[in-house]
Design a protein around this motif. Sequence first.
Motif, short mmCIF file in Angstrom:
data_model
loop_
_atom_site.label_atom_id
_atom_site.label_comp_id
_atom_site.label_asym_id
_atom_site.label_seq_id
_atom_site.Cartn_x
_atom_site.Cartn_y
_atom_site.Cartn_z
N CYS A 1 0.86 -1.19 0.00
CA CYS A 1 0.00 0.00 0.00
C CYS A 1 0.89 1.24 0.00
N GLY B 1 1.16 3.48 2.21
CA GLY B 1 1.75 3.63 3.54
C GLY B 1 1.96 5.08 3.96
N CYS C 1 -0.30 8.15 3.11
CA CYS C 1 -1.61 7.90 3.72
C CYS C 1 -1.66 8.42 5.14
N LEU D 1 -3.65 7.58 7.45
CA LEU D 1 -4.05 6.59 8.44
C LEU D 1 -2.90 5.67 8.85
N ALA D 2 -1.78 5.79 8.18
CA ALA D 2 -0.70 4.81 8.34
C ALA D 2 -0.08 4.83 9.73
N SER E 1 1.25 -3.88 4.36
CA SER E 1 0.26 -2.84 4.65
C SER E 1 0.81 -1.92 5.72
N GLY E 2 0.54 -0.64 5.59
CA GLY E 2 1.05 0.34 6.55
C GLY E 2 0.22 0.44 7.82
N CYS E 3 -0.93 -0.22 7.84
CA CYS E 3 -1.74 -0.25 9.07
C CYS E 3 -2.78 -1.35 8.94
N SER F 1 -5.19 -2.78 6.01
CA SER F 1 -4.83 -3.92 5.17
C SER F 1 -4.94 -3.68 3.68
N CYS F 2 -4.71 -2.46 3.26
CA CYS F 2 -4.83 -2.18 1.83
C CYS F 2 -3.80 -2.98 1.03
S1 SF4 Z 1 -3.13 -0.04 4.84
FE1 SF4 Z 1 -3.25 1.71 6.14
S2 SF4 Z 1 -1.42 2.82 5.58
FE2 SF4 Z 1 -1.79 1.44 3.92
S3 SF4 Z 1 -3.00 2.66 2.48
FE3 SF4 Z 1 -4.40 1.46 3.76
S4 SF4 Z 1 -4.99 2.87 5.34
FE4 SF4 Z 1 -3.13 3.69 4.42
#
Ligand code: SF4
Lengths: 558, 165
Positions: free
Chosen positions: A416, A418, A422, A424-425, A457-459, A462-463
Motif C-alpha cells: 500500500c 503507507g 496515507c 491513516l498509516a 500494509s502500513g496499518c 490492510s490495503c
Molecule cells: S493499509 Fe493503512 S497505511 Fe496502507 S493505504 Fe491502507 S490505510 Fe493507508
Amino acid sequence: MYQYDEIDQRLVEERVARFRDQTRRFLAGELSEDDFRPFRLQNGLYIQRHAPMLRVAIPYGVLSASQLRRLAWIARTHDRGVGHFTTRQNIQYNWVKLPEVPDILAALAEVQMHATQTSGNCVRNTTTDHFAGVAADELVDPRVTCELIRQWSTGHPEFAFLPRKFKIAVNGAREDRAATGVHDIGLQAVQDAAQGLGYRVQVGGGLGRTPMVGEVVREFLPACHLLTYLDAILRVYNRYGRRDNKYKARIKILVKAMTVERFRREVETEWQHWKDGPATLVDEEVARIEARLKKPAYRALPAGIPAALAARLHHDTDFATWFRQNLHPHKVPGYTNVVLSLKSPDQPPGDASAAQMDAIADWSERFGFGEIRVSHEQNLILPDVALSDLPALYDALCPWELATPNVGLLTNIIACPGGDYCALANARSLPLAKALQDKFADAAWVRAIGPVDLNISGCMNSCGHHHVGHIGILGVDKHGREYYQISIGGAQAPARLGKVIGPSLAPEEVPDALQAMLEAYLKLRLDPAEKFVDTVARLGITPFRDAVYAPNQEVACA
Amino acid sequence: MREVVVNRHIVPDTWVRFSPEQSEAGGDRLYRLEEWQAVRAQAGEGRVGLWVETDQDPEALRPYLPEVALIAIHIGSFTDGRGHSLGRLLREVYGYRGEIRAVGDVIQDTVNELERCGFNGFSPRPGETADNLLRGLGLFSEAYQISVERPEPLFRRRLSHRSGG
Ligand code: SF4
Ligand code: HEM
C-alpha cells in the motif's frame, strides 16, 4: 473493455456536471467541509497526508490503449508524472489539486472512464481475474458479469449511504485469481449441466482489522437472478448493518452477528419480492454487453514455440528467465499473456510513470489488440501477444525497466502507499519495500526460493492484503516508532489468513528476519516443488518463528 | 410558514407535530406510531401523518397505511441510508401511495436519490432552502437500476428501443 453507448456516455457526463457543481459550491463556501466529504469520496477524492488523492476506477482491470494514454496524460498534467496502480484495479494520483478534479473527471469521461464510487460507503469498483477472457483455465468470461454489476451499482439510489464500503469480486476461472473469499460479496461463476450459468455466492469476507473469509450464502444462483439477488443482499445489509461503530460496520460483522443461516433467510425472504421481476436479466442484454466488449480478431497461429523464439530461448538466458517467469498461458494457441512487472528494484510497487504508460499503450497496439490489464498484484499485463513477437517485445521492455523477471516471486512486492502518503498509516511501506528489494537483489536466489507472495500494509486497514500474503508485513506504531509485524501462511485462494510469528520488529530487522525464514524453508522443504506457503502449512509457524527469534531465547515483548 | 418541496413544487408546510395538550385542534397532524395508536379511536378532523425514524419496520405500519396521508421519515444524518430502503419498501412492497417526506438532514445533494427511492416530499434542514432542494432533483436523464422512479431497468428500455425500431 466495454464500449459505452450514448446513454452510458451521457450518464458519466451528468455525473461530472454534478460533481463540478458540488466542488464549485464547496470552494465558494456554500457546501461545508463535512457535507462535501461523502460526495467527494463517492467521486474518488480522498484528502491524504500531503494533498488530495484521486482514485480512478479501471472496471474489472481492463484498459484500452487510448484510456492508458489518457491516464498518462493526467499523470503528466495534473500530478507529478506518476500513477499508482492499486490492489483493487484502480489507479491513484497522489498529488492532484482539488479545483482541477472536475476537469480530470471530464477528461476521463471523454475516454469512457470515471472515478465513480471508488471510495465512500457505497458499492465500489468490481474486481475480477486480470486474465478474464484470455486465461486458459476459464469457465466463463467474468467481464460480462462485472459490467452488469458496474451498471447496476453505478448511481444506485438506494445504496449511496451504506453502513460502510462494499466490495464485490467475480471469478470465472478454475483458479480463483480474484480473491473472492475476502470480499463483501464474492461471486464464483459455475456452469451447471442442468441449470446453465450461475454463481456461487459468498458473503462477508474482508480484510481490515477483522479479517474474515466469506460464507457461502447460496451454492448456485442462476445467472438471470444476479441483480435482484444482489439488491436483496444489499438491502438486508443497508437496513441492519451496524452504523454506530465504523469498525463493526462491514457486512462481515452483520453476517457473523446474525449467523449465516439467519442472514441467508433474511436475504431469501427479501428476494422473493423482487425475484422474477423486471430486473431479472434477459439474454439480449447479456448478448448486448458481450458484443460491446471488444473481442480481439485472433489469427490462426500454430501452437508450440516458433523457431526464432526457440533460438532466442536457447542462447539468451535472461530472456529465457523472463519467459519462464512473466508469462501466463493464453486460451488461444500461439498467443500468450505478458505480465509487465511494476516491481523493478528502484520502483515503488505499482507505480508507473507517464512515459511508461505511453510506451505500454504503444506496445499494446503493436503487439496486441490495443488492450492492457491491471492486476491486483499491482502489475500491468499485455494480453494477446503472439509467441513469435516475444523477442521484440522483450527488447522493447528492457530499457523501460518493465521486464524484471519476478512475477510470482518474493520481489514482486505488493504494498500500500503507507505513511509516505496515507494519513491513516502507522508505518511507511515504501522504504521497507525498497530495503527488501535491496536485500533480495540476488535474482537467482530469489528464483531458487520459488513462489512467494509478499504483501505489506502500513496499518490494520490492510490495503496491501498482508493477511493473505504468504508473507505478510503489517506496520504498527510502537511508542511513536515504526515497527513491523510479520505473519506467514496466508493465501489468496482458497483464502487463508496468515499467522503472526512473534513480536514486531524494527525496520532494519525485517530484511534479516525474512532471510532467516526463507533459509529455514530451503532446509525444511520436502523438495523444490513444495512452495514456501505449503511448507508453512505442513509444519506450522514454529520453525520459522525460531529462525527469526532464535529458539531458546525468551521472546521478550519489546 | 416554512416551505417544503412536494412533487417538485414549493409549497407551505401545513404539517404540525401532534402534542397531547392541543389534541383537539384540527389540521394536518403528524404522530409517532405509538401516539397514533393511542389516539386513533378518538381522532378528530384533519389529515393524519406518521413520523418515523429510518430504522422503522414497515410491517408495523401496514395496518395504518390506508388512513395516513403522509409518512415523514426522519433522517438524522444524511449519511444514514436506511430511509432509502424504507422508502422503496413502502412504495414497491407495501404499495403505499400517500406522500413520503424526508425530514431532518435533507440537503440539495441528497434529494435526487431519495426521490428515486419513492420520496416525493422534502423538508429542508435549517439553513437549506426549498429552492436549493428543487435544484437538486432530476439530475440524471437515465438510470441503470430499477427504482420507484423507473420500475424497469435501463436494459429493458434499450431493448424495446431497438426492437421498436
Ligand atoms: S493499509 Fe493503512 S497505511 Fe496502507 S493505504 Fe491502507 S490505510 Fe493507508
Ligand atoms: C491512501 C489512501 C487510502 C486510504 C485512506 C485507505 C483506507 C482504507 C481503510 C480505512 C480500509 C479499511 C476498511 C475496513 O476495514 O472497513 C481500507 C481497506 C482496504 N483498502 Fe484502502 N486505503 C487507501 C489506499 C488503498 C490502496 C492504495 C489500495 C490498493 C493498493 C487499497 C486497497 C484496500 C484493500 C484491498 C482493503 C482491504 C479489503 C477490505 O476492504 O476488506 N487502499 N482502506
